[in-house]
Design a protein around this motif. Structure first.
Motif, short mmCIF file in Angstrom:
data_model
loop_
_atom_site.label_atom_id
_atom_site.label_comp_id
_atom_site.label_asym_id
_atom_site.label_seq_id
_atom_site.Cartn_x
_atom_site.Cartn_y
_atom_site.Cartn_z
N ASN A 1 0.82 -1.21 0.00
CA ASN A 1 0.00 0.00 0.00
C ASN A 1 0.86 1.26 0.00
O ASN A 1 0.58 2.22 -0.73
CB ASN A 1 -0.93 0.00 1.21
CG ASN A 1 -1.99 -1.08 1.12
OD1 ASN A 1 -2.32 -1.54 0.03
ND2 ASN A 1 -2.53 -1.49 2.26
N GLU A 2 1.89 1.26 0.85
CA GLU A 2 2.78 2.42 0.91
C GLU A 2 3.47 2.63 -0.44
O GLU A 2 3.62 3.74 -0.92
CB GLU A 2 3.82 2.23 2.01
CG GLU A 2 3.30 2.41 3.42
CD GLU A 2 2.96 3.85 3.71
OE1 GLU A 2 3.81 4.73 3.48
OE2 GLU A 2 1.82 4.12 4.15
N LEU A 3 3.90 1.51 -1.03
CA LEU A 3 4.60 1.59 -2.31
C LEU A 3 3.67 2.12 -3.40
O LEU A 3 4.04 2.95 -4.23
CB LEU A 3 5.13 0.21 -2.68
CG LEU A 3 6.10 0.13 -3.85
CD1 LEU A 3 7.33 0.97 -3.55
CD2 LEU A 3 6.50 -1.30 -4.10
N GLU A 4 2.44 1.65 -3.40
CA GLU A 4 1.47 2.09 -4.39
C GLU A 4 1.18 3.58 -4.23
O GLU A 4 1.06 4.33 -5.21
CB GLU A 4 0.17 1.28 -4.25
CG GLU A 4 -0.89 1.58 -5.28
CD GLU A 4 -0.56 1.00 -6.65
OE1 GLU A 4 -1.26 1.36 -7.61
OE2 GLU A 4 0.41 0.23 -6.76
N THR A 5 1.11 4.03 -2.98
CA THR A 5 0.83 5.44 -2.71
C THR A 5 1.94 6.34 -3.25
O THR A 5 1.67 7.43 -3.81
CB THR A 5 0.69 5.67 -1.20
OG1 THR A 5 -0.38 4.87 -0.70
CG2 THR A 5 0.41 7.13 -0.89
#
Length: 465
Positions: free
Chosen positions: A416-420
């Motif tokens: 999720n952090e990477l996608e953000t």
């Protein structure tokens, strides 16, 4: 014949069975570090021998306790005084009991190794004999523990002796266990050489190291001295002899301590046979270590495809080699100019388990960061970590044409952090002219190679803030 009788009527057979049972429960019922990394207990010979030493955290106290229980046999039967009147020397009679216990300890320890060896034989492509001293020292430590327990029980024939010895030995084993990365928990409180007297060792994180010869020799002498002291306590009939029984332990410590490594870094050494490179035919150059040569065929095609993609960026690496050192706890491993280093234990490829054979993941891993290694150690993470991961993912997408997570098994938090972070950067980067994309990738590569930071800003804005 007498040894056979002792094996039948003593605690030795049950001790061997319980040793195997305790170790099997520990190794199979828990997904501990012994299952993970290139040095896992079921993947590599040295890893098997060294992780079996880790089981001594429970087996060593058990050996002391069961030895003490066996040592109380004459006292419990009420025959101790009667046996002293027989013309047969006490040392000869006790040698048979001690021999039966030694056989049980050795057989139990070897059976554990045999269980692991069946698995390693099916997984390992690199065979050597460097693990033998580690195995023998561990086995000797069990025999010494059992004999010491027997001797102390004869010296203090109380029903409380076995449990108290076992609990005390467990505390000692827990406190003095040795880690190849961090040393002993006693480090800083006592000299490291004293801490290295522990029988318990954590196994390796990777498959490239073995225990130094001086470490094996010193520990072998120390555990032999413990065994001799235990036997002398068991065989002694006079107070003076019992007092002198401690001399072998003192001499053993005096001889072993100077031979033991002065620092944690000297406990293990590089196995040169394991790190020798095996390379594929043709060009570009693609090499793996001897210990992982079974991965070479799987790696060659995606590695050469990755190098073809990297060739678009000026100054990018032109060959692929497996890293011959594990990822350190802190900081990066040394950078090899012109080489993309692959680490089969990196969680982007393996997540602690067997490395991936998926060509797409291998190719994406190699082009991430334009072929530069991470600036972070295994135990490091700060506010810039996710930014660097996102930049690596975007650079991989720039060369492959598709944004995907670098790891196939990262936690939902990381995904999720990477996608953000990565998705907006990729959307802005992908619309840039091809020449500008290459320029930014080249600048990003230089920044990542020198760990200057700002890699994601370079991809999105052209410069680092």
């Amino acid at each position: 014949m007498v040894i056979r009788t002792e094996l039948r009527r003593s605690a030795a057979p049950w001790a061997a069975v319980l040793i195997v049972g305790i170790a099997a429960v520990l190794l199979f019922a828990f997904s501990g570090p012994w299952w993970k990394g290139g040095g896992a207990w079921n993947r590599e010979w040295t890893g098997l021998a060294r992780w079996e030493r880790n089981t001594l955290v429970l087996l060593w106290p058990f050996a002391v306790g069961v030895g003490a229980l066996q040592g109380l046999r004459d006292h419990r039967s009420g025959m101790a005084e009667l046996l002293t009147t027989t013309p047969r020397p006490r040392w000869r009679r006790t040698a048979q009991t001690a021999g039966a216990m030694a056989i049980a300890m050795a057989v139990g320890y070897l059976v554990i190794f045999a269980i692991g060896a069946v698995q390693v034989a099916g997984n390992a492509s690199y065979f050597h004999w460097g693990w033998t001293p580690v195995l023998l020292v561990g086995m000797l430590s069990l025999i010494g523990a059992a004999w010491l327990g027997m001797g102390i029980a004869c010296l203090v024939p109380s029903v409380l002796t076995p449990p108290l010895l076992a609990v005390g030995a467990l505390a000692v084993a827990m406190v003095t266990r040795i880690s190849p990365d961090g040393g002993s928990s006693l480090s800083g409180s006592v000299p490291d050489r004293i801490a290295w007297l522990s029988p318990v060792q954590d196994g390796p994180d990777e498959a490239f190291t073995s225990v130094t010869g001086s470490m094996n020799l010193a520990q072998g002498l120390w555990f032999l001295a413990i065994a001799v002291t235990g036997f002398l306590l068991l065989a002694a009939t006079r107070v003076a002899t019992k007092l002198l029984a401690v001399v072998p332990m003192l001499v053993g410590a005096a001889v072993a301590l100077p031979l033991l490594p002065a620092t944690a870094a000297q406990v293990q050494e590089v196995d040169q046979g394991a790190v020798a490179l095996v390379c594929a035919e043709g060009t570009p150059r693609v090499c793996v270590t001897n210990v992982h040569k079974e991965f070479l065929e799987t790696l060659v095609q995606p590695a050469r495809e990755a190098l073809a993609l990297l060739a678009k960026v000026p100054g990018a690496p032109t060959s692929v080699e497996e890293a011959t050192t594990g990822q350190p706890l802190y900081g990066r491993r040394p950078v090899v100019p012109g080489v993309v280093q692959i680490d089969f234990d990196d969680f982007d490829l393996a997540s602690g388990e067997r490395t991936t054979t998926d060509p797409d993941r291998l190719r994406r891993y190699l082009v991430a960061g334009v072929g530069t290694p991470t600036c972070y150690g295994r135990m490091e993470m700060d506010e810039n970590y996710m930014s660097l991961r996102a930049a690596s993912a975007v650079s991989a997408a720039a060369l492959t044409g598709e944004l995907k997570p670098l790891s196939g098994s990262s936690s939902a938090y990381f995904r999720n952090e990477l996608e953000t972070l990565a998705r907006p950067a990729w959307e802005s980067f992908r619309v840039l002219p091809a020449a500008e994309q290459i320029a930014r990738l080249s600048a990003m590569r230089v920044a990542a190679e020198t760990c200057r930071g700002g890699t994601l800003e370079i991809l999105t804005n052209g410069v680092a803030r």
